[in-house]
Design an enzyme around this catalytic site. Structure first.
Site, short mmCIF file in Angstrom:
data_model
loop_
_atom_site.label_atom_id
_atom_site.label_comp_id
_atom_site.label_asym_id
_atom_site.label_seq_id
_atom_site.Cartn_x
_atom_site.Cartn_y
_atom_site.Cartn_z
N ASP A 280 -18.28 38.68 39.49
CA ASP A 280 -18.55 37.47 40.26
C ASP A 280 -17.86 36.34 39.49
OD1 ASP A 280 -19.51 35.11 41.36
OD2 ASP A 280 -21.53 35.90 41.73
N LYS B 250 -16.39 23.88 43.70
CA LYS B 250 -15.73 24.82 42.80
C LYS B 250 -14.44 24.24 42.20
CE LYS B 250 -18.75 28.12 43.16
NZ LYS B 250 -19.75 27.48 44.02
N PHE C 147 -26.68 32.19 40.70
CA PHE C 147 -26.90 31.69 42.06
C PHE C 147 -27.29 32.85 42.95
CE2 PHE C 147 -25.27 30.26 46.26
CZ PHE C 147 -26.10 29.16 46.41
N TYR D 95 -6.75 47.06 70.94
CA TYR D 95 -8.16 46.98 70.50
C TYR D 95 -8.67 48.31 69.97
CZ TYR D 95 -7.67 42.63 73.02
OH TYR D 95 -7.21 41.40 73.44
N ARG E 136 -9.80 45.90 62.70
CA ARG E 136 -8.60 46.04 63.53
C ARG E 136 -7.33 46.04 62.68
NH1 ARG E 136 -7.13 41.92 68.54
NH2 ARG E 136 -5.73 43.35 69.67
N HIS F 106 -17.03 31.06 39.16
CA HIS F 106 -16.86 29.97 38.20
C HIS F 106 -15.61 30.14 37.35
CE1 HIS F 106 -21.58 29.57 37.99
NE2 HIS F 106 -21.10 29.41 39.22
N ARG G 147 -12.06 36.23 58.23
CA ARG G 147 -10.71 35.72 57.97
C ARG G 147 -10.72 34.23 57.61
NH1 ARG G 147 -9.86 38.88 62.86
NH2 ARG G 147 -10.11 36.92 64.01
N GLN H 50 -15.90 26.98 47.51
CA GLN H 50 -16.84 26.01 48.06
C GLN H 50 -16.54 24.62 47.48
OE1 GLN H 50 -19.43 24.75 45.90
NE2 GLN H 50 -20.49 23.53 47.44
#
Length: 386
Positions: free
Chosen positions: A159, A188, A88, A224, A217, A162, A234, A185
């Site tokens: 990767d 999956k 992919f 900050y 951060r 799968h 996140r 996703q």
């Protein structure tokens, strides 16, 4: 007696009261982002433990998981990342979006995963990562790749989009000594619609990744004081609560898929002109993200027409991935100084597989044994008309 003529496949995604309870739990805790809630933290611990990893970091999606992992591994402008040509597009684009050059290499004609010898031939002084893709949940040759990494000093990034729950010679993905990226996703093996995770073998890499995925951060910062450049990758609390439930049923689903693939692959092998994917036997627990097979010599147009006939007959069928160098997206940025035809000559197996491969969604393998016979009969009938 009624005899069914069409398979009955379960729906995907699957859910029950566990997901519903998790969503309510996340809702009622009063904090819906990871810095204030507990669902993401809990999911990361559980996912890391399940895969034998020191650390897991949950992120927004699988593409971001790859991109973040590569960045932490030092990939950027002027560097190269070796990727399989048959995969992919996110595998290459994750490197290209960081300013690196993606270098496609050929895959094994039986497993459809990266050829370790081809990867070795592509290593240069600019190579910063080698990315095996565990195609359809069968692991790439991790022994040969680990040796290549040790000999060259180039780290691996698995990767594993799968390969949730898969094992290589008894070792879980997180026990193979390299960084691994996952996707959650919608299609999956575990899903919250979107989402991803990265497994890290050491604390220093994990802490750097945490900073980069949270705008640079530190966790305790109140002024900050962003320590390094980053982005907001996140995962939210609701998605994490769903993934915790999905993880609990993963192993049972893998066991079912493994039994059904043993049956279906044998049936496919008996069909003239059909060659099912053959996983490396050292993958003693494949996760079976897809049921993949080839019809060698069919040609891309006829393959696509065959897929259409299978879909019309009720199978969740799809054309195999297009070789990444055969897409416009690959050439937009971070492409090697060559041409599609030259890459095709270097990657003959990827070129062929991308034209003659068909895959069935993994929910096929959650159906009954009777459905495996019906599925094979539909495929045999459709192939006979090619």
């Amino acid at each position: 007696m009624n005899v069914r003529q069409a398979p009955e496949f379960p729906q995907w995604p699957q859910y029950d009261e566990s997901e519903r309870d998790g969503l309510v739990r996340a809702l009622e805790q009063g904090q819906w982002w990871r810095m204030g809630g507990s669902e993401v933290d809990s999911f990361e611990r559980e996912f890391a433990e399940h895969h034998g990893a020191a650390h897991a970091l949950a992120v927004t999606n699988g593409t971001h998981a790859l991109e973040l992992a590569l960045q932490v591994m030092g990939v950027g402008p002027g560097s190269e990342v070796i990727v399989p040509a048959f995969t992919f597009i996110s595998s290459s684009q994750a490197a290209q979006r960081l300013g690196a050059v993606a270098v496609p290499v050929d895959v094994d004609p039986d497993t459809y995963s990266i050829d370790a010898a081809a990867a070795a031939a592509a290593v240069t002084s600019r190579t910063r990562a080698i990315m095996p893709v565990h195609m359809a949940g069968f692991l790439a040759d991790m022994d040969a790749l680990a040796k290549l990494s040790a000999n060259t000093g180039v780290p691996l990034l698995q990767d594993a989009a799968h390969a949730h729950g898969a094992r290589w010679q008894g070792k879980r993905v997180g026990e193979l000594g390299s960084v691994a990226a996952f996707s959650f996703q919608n299609g999956k093996l575990m899903t919250a619609g979107e989402g991803g995770a990265v497994l890290f073998p050491d604390t220093a890499m994990y802490e750097t990744a945490f900073l980069r995925h949270s705008c640079g951060r530190p966790r305790t910062d109140r002024r900050y004081m962003h320590a390094i450049a980053g982005s907001n990758l996140r995962l939210n609390e609701f998605s994490a609560s769903v993934l915790r439930a999905q993880l609990r049923r993963l192993d049972g689903q893998i066991a079912t898929r493994h039994e059904r693939w043993a049956l279906l692959s044998g049936l496919l092998e008996s069909i003239d002109g059909v060659v099912p994917q053959r996983g490396d036997e050292r993958t003693d627990v494949p996760s079976h993200y897809m049921a993949m097979f080839r019809v060698p010599g069919i040609g891309e147009d006829d393959r696509n027409a065959l897929v259409d006939r299978l879909v019309e007959a009720g199978l969740p069928a799809f054309a195999g991935f297009r070789a990444i160098y055969r897409t416009d997206a690959f050439w937009e940025l971070g492409a090697p100084d060559t041409t599609p035809d030259e890459l095709a000559e270097r990657c003959p197996h990827s070129e062929a597989i991308s034209q003659d491969c068909i895959w069935l969604h993994h929910r096929t393998l959650l159906a009954s044994e009777e459905d495996m016979h019906l599925t094979a009969a539909i495929i045999a009938d459709a192939v006979s008309t090619v």
